[in-house]
Motif scaffolding. Structure first.
Motif, mmCIF file in Angstrom:
data_model
loop_
_atom_site.group_PDB
_atom_site.id
_atom_site.type_symbol
_atom_site.label_atom_id
_atom_site.label_comp_id
_atom_site.label_asym_id
_atom_site.label_seq_id
_atom_site.Cartn_x
_atom_site.Cartn_y
_atom_site.Cartn_z
ATOM 1 N N LYS A 57 -10.640 -1.424 26.827
ATOM 2 C CA LYS A 57 -10.520 -2.409 27.898
ATOM 3 C C LYS A 57 -9.252 -3.239 27.747
ATOM 4 O O LYS A 57 -8.657 -3.665 28.743
ATOM 5 C CB LYS A 57 -11.748 -3.306 27.926
ATOM 6 C CG LYS A 57 -12.934 -2.592 28.560
ATOM 7 C CD LYS A 57 -14.164 -3.428 28.579
ATOM 8 C CE LYS A 57 -15.301 -2.640 29.223
ATOM 9 N NZ LYS A 57 -16.599 -3.216 28.912
ATOM 10 N N LEU A 60 -6.369 -1.316 29.007
ATOM 11 C CA LEU A 60 -6.334 -1.214 30.468
ATOM 12 C C LEU A 60 -6.242 -2.568 31.144
ATOM 13 O O LEU A 60 -6.402 -2.665 32.356
ATOM 14 C CB LEU A 60 -7.588 -0.488 30.946
ATOM 15 C CG LEU A 60 -7.620 0.988 30.576
ATOM 16 C CD1 LEU A 60 -9.007 1.555 30.739
ATOM 17 C CD2 LEU A 60 -6.630 1.751 31.430
ATOM 18 N N ASN A 61 -6.031 -3.602 30.352
ATOM 19 C CA ASN A 61 -5.873 -4.939 30.915
ATOM 20 C C ASN A 61 -7.155 -5.453 31.574
ATOM 21 O O ASN A 61 -7.126 -6.334 32.408
ATOM 22 C CB ASN A 61 -4.719 -4.971 31.924
ATOM 23 C CG ASN A 61 -4.219 -6.381 32.162
ATOM 24 O OD1 ASN A 61 -4.220 -7.191 31.227
ATOM 25 N ND2 ASN A 61 -3.829 -6.692 33.379
ATOM 26 N N LEU A 62 -8.275 -4.872 31.210
ATOM 27 C CA LEU A 62 -9.541 -5.405 31.707
ATOM 28 C C LEU A 62 -9.940 -6.610 30.858
ATOM 29 O O LEU A 62 -10.694 -7.472 31.286
ATOM 30 C CB LEU A 62 -10.641 -4.341 31.630
ATOM 31 C CG LEU A 62 -10.521 -3.185 32.621
ATOM 32 C CD1 LEU A 62 -11.515 -2.092 32.303
ATOM 33 C CD2 LEU A 62 -10.727 -3.680 34.041
ATOM 34 N N ALA A 80 2.207 -1.176 37.922
ATOM 35 C CA ALA A 80 1.795 -0.052 38.763
ATOM 36 C C ALA A 80 2.395 1.261 38.259
ATOM 37 O O ALA A 80 1.745 2.303 38.290
ATOM 38 C CB ALA A 80 2.205 -0.311 40.212
ATOM 39 N N SER A 83 0.024 2.238 35.410
ATOM 40 C CA SER A 83 -1.362 2.561 35.761
ATOM 41 C C SER A 83 -1.442 3.780 36.680
ATOM 42 O O SER A 83 -2.472 4.438 36.731
ATOM 43 C CB SER A 83 -2.051 1.359 36.402
ATOM 44 O OG SER A 83 -1.314 0.872 37.478
ATOM 45 N N SER A 84 -0.348 4.089 37.370
ATOM 46 C CA SER A 84 -0.407 5.275 38.222
ATOM 47 C C SER A 84 -0.382 6.555 37.387
ATOM 48 O O SER A 84 -0.618 7.632 37.902
ATOM 49 C CB SER A 84 0.750 5.273 39.217
ATOM 50 O OG SER A 84 1.970 5.305 38.513
ATOM 51 N N TYR A 88 -8.753 6.982 33.955
ATOM 52 C CA TYR A 88 -9.707 6.256 33.107
ATOM 53 C C TYR A 88 -11.123 6.584 33.535
ATOM 54 O O TYR A 88 -11.465 6.524 34.710
ATOM 55 C CB TYR A 88 -9.435 4.755 33.239
ATOM 56 C CG TYR A 88 -10.501 3.849 32.666
ATOM 57 C CD1 TYR A 88 -10.981 4.036 31.363
ATOM 58 C CD2 TYR A 88 -11.016 2.799 33.412
ATOM 59 C CE1 TYR A 88 -11.954 3.199 30.841
ATOM 60 C CE2 TYR A 88 -11.987 1.950 32.900
ATOM 61 C CZ TYR A 88 -12.451 2.158 31.615
ATOM 62 O OH TYR A 88 -13.411 1.332 31.104
ATOM 63 N N TYR A 108 -10.401 6.542 45.673
ATOM 64 C CA TYR A 108 -9.516 6.379 44.513
ATOM 65 C C TYR A 108 -8.158 7.030 44.761
ATOM 66 O O TYR A 108 -7.124 6.533 44.312
ATOM 67 C CB TYR A 108 -10.186 6.912 43.258
ATOM 68 C CG TYR A 108 -11.402 6.095 42.887
ATOM 69 C CD1 TYR A 108 -11.264 4.761 42.521
ATOM 70 C CD2 TYR A 108 -12.678 6.622 42.966
ATOM 71 C CE1 TYR A 108 -12.367 3.985 42.230
ATOM 72 C CE2 TYR A 108 -13.787 5.858 42.673
ATOM 73 C CZ TYR A 108 -13.626 4.539 42.310
ATOM 74 O OH TYR A 108 -14.720 3.775 42.023
ATOM 75 N N LEU A 111 -6.155 4.613 46.511
ATOM 76 C CA LEU A 111 -5.675 3.537 45.628
ATOM 77 C C LEU A 111 -4.433 3.994 44.863
ATOM 78 O O LEU A 111 -3.587 3.189 44.511
ATOM 79 C CB LEU A 111 -6.767 3.114 44.651
ATOM 80 C CG LEU A 111 -7.982 2.410 45.242
ATOM 81 C CD1 LEU A 111 -8.861 1.860 44.133
ATOM 82 C CD2 LEU A 111 -7.578 1.286 46.168
ATOM 83 N N PHE A 112 -4.368 5.294 44.618
ATOM 84 C CA PHE A 112 -3.182 5.810 43.941
ATOM 85 C C PHE A 112 -2.043 6.054 44.925
ATOM 86 O O PHE A 112 -0.971 6.501 44.535
ATOM 87 C CB PHE A 112 -3.512 7.112 43.213
ATOM 88 C CG PHE A 112 -4.126 6.887 41.860
ATOM 89 C CD1 PHE A 112 -3.371 6.341 40.835
ATOM 90 C CD2 PHE A 112 -5.441 7.205 41.622
ATOM 91 C CE1 PHE A 112 -3.922 6.132 39.585
ATOM 92 C CE2 PHE A 112 -6.005 6.992 40.380
ATOM 93 C CZ PHE A 112 -5.250 6.455 39.363
ATOM 94 N N GLY A 113 -2.318 5.806 46.197
ATOM 95 C CA GLY A 113 -1.277 5.987 47.208
ATOM 96 C C GLY A 113 -0.915 7.441 47.433
ATOM 97 O O GLY A 113 0.199 7.751 47.812
ATOM 98 N N GLN A 155 -12.528 11.581 39.378
ATOM 99 C CA GLN A 155 -11.824 10.362 39.764
ATOM 100 C C GLN A 155 -10.682 10.068 38.785
ATOM 101 O O GLN A 155 -9.603 9.624 39.180
ATOM 102 C CB GLN A 155 -12.884 9.261 39.840
ATOM 103 C CG GLN A 155 -12.481 7.824 39.782
ATOM 104 C CD GLN A 155 -12.140 7.348 38.407
ATOM 105 O OE1 GLN A 155 -11.113 6.746 38.235
ATOM 106 N NE2 GLN A 155 -12.963 7.630 37.413
#
Lengths: 405, 457
Positions: A57, A60-62, A80, A83-84, A88, A108, A111-113, A155
């Motif tokens: 975590k 992943l910056n959680l 970005a 994370s792209s 996870y 998802y 979200l990844f564009g 995902q």
């Protein structure tokens, strides 16, 4: 972004959970210096509460570290650009129950564009790959834990990540799924992905990981390559095919001359391999009897069955590698034993693992009815290629152009 | 943009799966047509229209506000609770995009539902005259006072002259040493001010009082009408008596001066009115001079009334727009509330749990509903409360949204009053553009800094 030779590097990473009043209460991770090389499958082990998930975590910056820093792919995962490139899978598949499997992956993907065409192609491929092609329009809330896990994995792969962070990927999965996951990870590792794998299934970790680290009480207790840690240099293990009693007693005599302790047994098959074989066989038979018994079954159960069948594709996907002029592999057991003996040759192990199955001619009991499914195999291989953006001249139209690299 | 849109869509899916959304939709779909049938108001067509539109709009407004509060506080907090947010924040999505996406999703749900239910009210209202057997006068009255968008002008008092008079009276009292010992200077002044203000409105028996309205520009339609709206009260405390009055409207100044300089017709009207109820009469618009001046006079006939008559809330109204345009502006006024509440709900859940955030939202929403009333009543307490109030409670109240008084859309529709675009834009700018965005910005800041997987032991 700072360049780092590691895919993941933590520097004195520490996490202390406070109580309600803000007083430090639990040291979850203590001065962790984790270094994971690119293109490495790293087994992150430890008992419950040893700080594995907390570490993930923080990567992943959680969670924010109390002290220290975590560098992922040369940056931090809130960027970005970083994370792209990460996939996870959390310890449980935290999915939206009301979305269908397809919609989930679509969400998802967005979200990844990912552009529409790429997204669609990948979703189809992934659903197929995790064995849920038939359940794409089913809401995730109706899925069993194992099925949800598969969607979770899909995902995590939708962005064709360079780094995969998997927290207990096989929890809740049936042995077939587990096997598949293992094969898939090995294959992904072969294709240059870095994988951080957190698992309690030590046999799996042992099979596929290049290096492992064992955490306890938030500290790294031991770390190293599987070979370093597991090789028993004081013992030697010889395996042969069927040998006559005379030959055996000769061998024993020679070894006794050398004052070696010697124990001659028949090797046991692994329960996992046995299970996989049994289920595959059963399915094969059902297919040939053309579903007479299938129709009356319970749909949920059937769905699970179907998943079980589909994943066969995955093994075969990897199996098709055997079509290449491969080193003659004697048997499955040999392959595994060799792997244990020679962990440094992990790549070889992987390929052997995958090539093992077609060696049916050698050992009848491991024979799997691969012939009938062969066309499918080729397709699946394509799918994986497609997913991973390895361009094939034949499918130029669907080849994604969005690869960030 | 793609990811904001993905989150917005997901939020919509989440919202529409909430039971409360279904309940609100079903409830309104049943209640609105039912209300249109059973509400009769005062028995006239106008009364029926006013009652239905007022209750209908208020009901839609309040239910959608509650729904917006529910969705906006639920969406993020539920994702945090179920940890679905883990899989969102670890994607290449900025945290502000998550909140903006959620906001956008709620806004779309609001716009769709508000459009649906406002459309339903609008349709029912427009069809109502056809289903109600109304007399022709009733129908005309409804057309004049309801299916219209009128501007209302109030009597403008010359505040400076008023203050001057108060000051002079105070000085005079002081000179004559008649200032009461028990009152402070401020109290005396405010009492004098009250008297003066009342004086501006009261007409003693046998007297005439004239009010002048400036900038009256009704449409140049020859059939255009001007409506005079007022409420009468009397100096004696007996309630509900009938007051007999004679009104004169037109260029009264020229009329008084006599001669041939009369530029407008003078309309005289004998009207007996009950006290303390809003009254209205109409006169042709040519009573207004070319300079946009309209004079309204009231004669308190001493033979019929023996007491001073106080003319309250005198207002002249005239048509400047259509009912349709006005109705949709009223809908936009509701939307402004919803947008504010959506921003509020999302912001609160960036650091509060669902139940706490809902409570907070409801508290702020209720405060907004009575905000104008509180401000008015505190202002009414007089200058004594002054500094303390000005620097503590008032700024706080100003921070809160304002949903009542001038910001209540139903009151405009009921009285057929024009909602000016400028007013609408200003309200939107303050409530959404300023207060809403500041809130959302605050939420984004907190969410950006927050540990999503935080656990406290």
């Amino acid at each position: 972004m700072a360049q780092s030779q590691f895919a993941i590097e933590t520097i004195s990473l520490t996490k202390i959970f406070p109580d309600w009043w803000g007083r430090p209460r639990v040291v979850a991770v203590d001065n962790l210096n984790l270094k994971i090389y690119p293109n490495e499958i790293y087994g992150f082990l430890g008992p419950n509460g040893s700080g594995k998930t907390t570490t993930i975590k923080m990567l992943l910056n959680l969670l924010h570290p109390t002290k220290g820093a975590a560098i992922v792919l040369g940056g931090t995962s809130d960027q970005a650009a970083v994370s792209s490139r990460i996939g996870y899978l959390p310890e449980e598949s935290y999915l939206y129950r009301y979305l269908t499997a397809y919609e989930t992956l679509d969400f998802y993907g967005r979200l990844f564009g990912l552009p529409n065409s790429v997204r669609k192609a990948r979703i189809e491929t992934l659903l197929d790959m995790v064995g849920l092609a038939g359940a794409g329009n089913r809401q995730v809330g109706t899925f069993s834990k194992g099925m949800a896990r598969r969607i979770g994995l899909a995902q995590a792969l939708i962005n064709d990540p360079d780094l995969l962070i998997l927290d207990e990927p096989t929890s809740g999965m049936d042995p077939m799924g587990t096997r598949q996951m293992k094969d898939l990870l090995a294959e992904l590792g072969k294709r240059g992905k870095t994988i951080l794998l957190c698992s309690h299934l030590l046999a799996d970790v042992e099979d596929i990981c290049d290096r492992i680290g064992i955490m306890y009480g938030g500290r790294m207790q031991v770390e190293g390559s599987v070979k370093e840690l597991l090789e028993q240099t004081g013992k030697t293990y010889i395996q042969t095919s069927q040998v006559s009693d005379a030959a055996l007693s000769k061998v024993r005599a020679i070894l006794e001359q050398e004052h070696c302790e010697c124990d001659i047994v028949h090797p046991m098959d692994k329960l996992e391999s046995f299970f996989v074989r049994t289920v595959n066989k059963a399915q094969q038979e059902m297919q040939t009897t053309s579903g007479a018994g299938v129709g009356s079954g319970i749909s949920g159960f059937l769905a699970e069955k179907e998943i079980v069948r589909q994943p066969g594709i995955l093994d075969k996907l990897v199996t098709s590698r055997a079509a290449e002029p491969a080193t003659p592999a004697e048997s499955e057991t040999v392959a595994v034993t060799q792997a244990k003996a020679e962990p440094s040759q992990n790549r070889e192990l992987l390929s052997q693992l995958m090539e093992a199955k077609p060696a049916a001619s050698g050992q009848p009991e491991t024979a799997r009815p691969t012939e009938s499914v062969k066309p499918a195999e080729a397709v699946k291989k394509d799918l994986l290629n497609q997913l991973m953006d390895r361009k094939k001249p034949s499918d130029g139209s669907t080849t994604p152009t969005d690869n960030p690299k | 943009m793609n990811s904001i849109w993905a989150i917005a869509r997901n939020t919509m899916a989440q919202a529409l799966r909430m039971k409360i959304a279904g309940v609100v939709v079903v409830l309104l779909l049943i209640l609105l047509p039912m209300m249109s049938m059973i509400m009769i108001g005062d028995g006239t067509l106008l009364g029926k229209l006013q009652t239905f539109s007022s209750y209908g709009l208020s009901l839609v407004g309040i239910l959608l506000c509650i729904l917006t509060i529910a969705i906006s506080t639920f969406t993020l907090s539920d994702e945090m609770k179920r940890r679905q947010i883990f899989l969102v924040v670890t994607k290449p999505v900025r945290r502000w995009q998550i909140l903006v996406g959620k906001f956008l999703g709620i806004v779309i749900v609001d716009v769709v539902l508000l459009g649906l239910f406002s459309g339903l009210i609008f349709g029912l209202t427009m069809f109502m005259p056809r289903f109600v057997a109304a007399s022709p006068e009733d129908a005309v009255k409804a057309g004049d006072e309801f299916f219209t968008a009128r501007v209302g002008l109030k009597v403008s008092t010359d505040e400076q002259a008023l203050q001057e008079r108060v000051k002079q009276r105070y000085e005079k009292l002081k000179e004559e040493r008649r200032l009461p010992d028990t009152m402070t200077q401020i109290e005396v002044l405010s009492e004098l001010m009250r008297e003066e203000r009342l004086g501006e409105k009261s007409v003693e028996a046998g007297r005439v009082r004239k009010w002048t309205f400036k900038n009256v520009y009704p449409a140049s339609d020859p059939n255009a009408m001007i409506f005079v709206r007022y409420k009468l009260d009397t100096s004696n405390a007996v309630s509900d008596v009938t007051v007999y009055g004679l009104w004169a409207v037109g260029d009264l100044t020229a009329y008084e001066q006599g001669g041939g300089s009369l530029t407008t017709p003078i309309y005289n009207l004998q009207k007996d009115s009950a006290t303390r109820a809003v009254q209205e009469f109409a006169i042709p618009a040519d009573a207004v001079t070319k300079d946009g001046i309209l004079e309204v006079g009231f004669l308190n006939n001493p033979n019929l009334n023996e007491m001073t008559v106080i003319v309250q809330d005198l207002e002249v109204l005239y048509k400047v727009g259509t009912f349709t345009g006005n109705f949709w502006r009223a809908t936009l006024l509701i939307l402004i509330r919803l947008l504010f509440l959506a921003a509020l709900g999302i912001t609160l859940t960036t650091w509060l749990s669902f139940p706490v955030a809902v409570l907070g939202c409801l508290a702020i929403f209720s405060a907004g509903i009575v905000n104008g009333f509180i401000m008015e009543s505190i202002d009414g307490l007089g200058a004594g409360i002054g500094i303390l109030y000005t620097f503590t409670i008032k700024p706080f109240l100003l921070l809160l949204p304002q949903f009542d008084g001038d910001f209540n859309p139903a009151s405009y529709i009921v009285s057929g009053r024009m909602i000016q675009w400028l007013f609408l834009l200003r309200t939107a700018a303050i409530t959404v553009g300023l207060k809403g965005l500041i809130l959302l910005g605050f939420g984004i800041y907190i969410f950006h800094r927050r540990e999503v997987a935080k656990s406290v032991v």
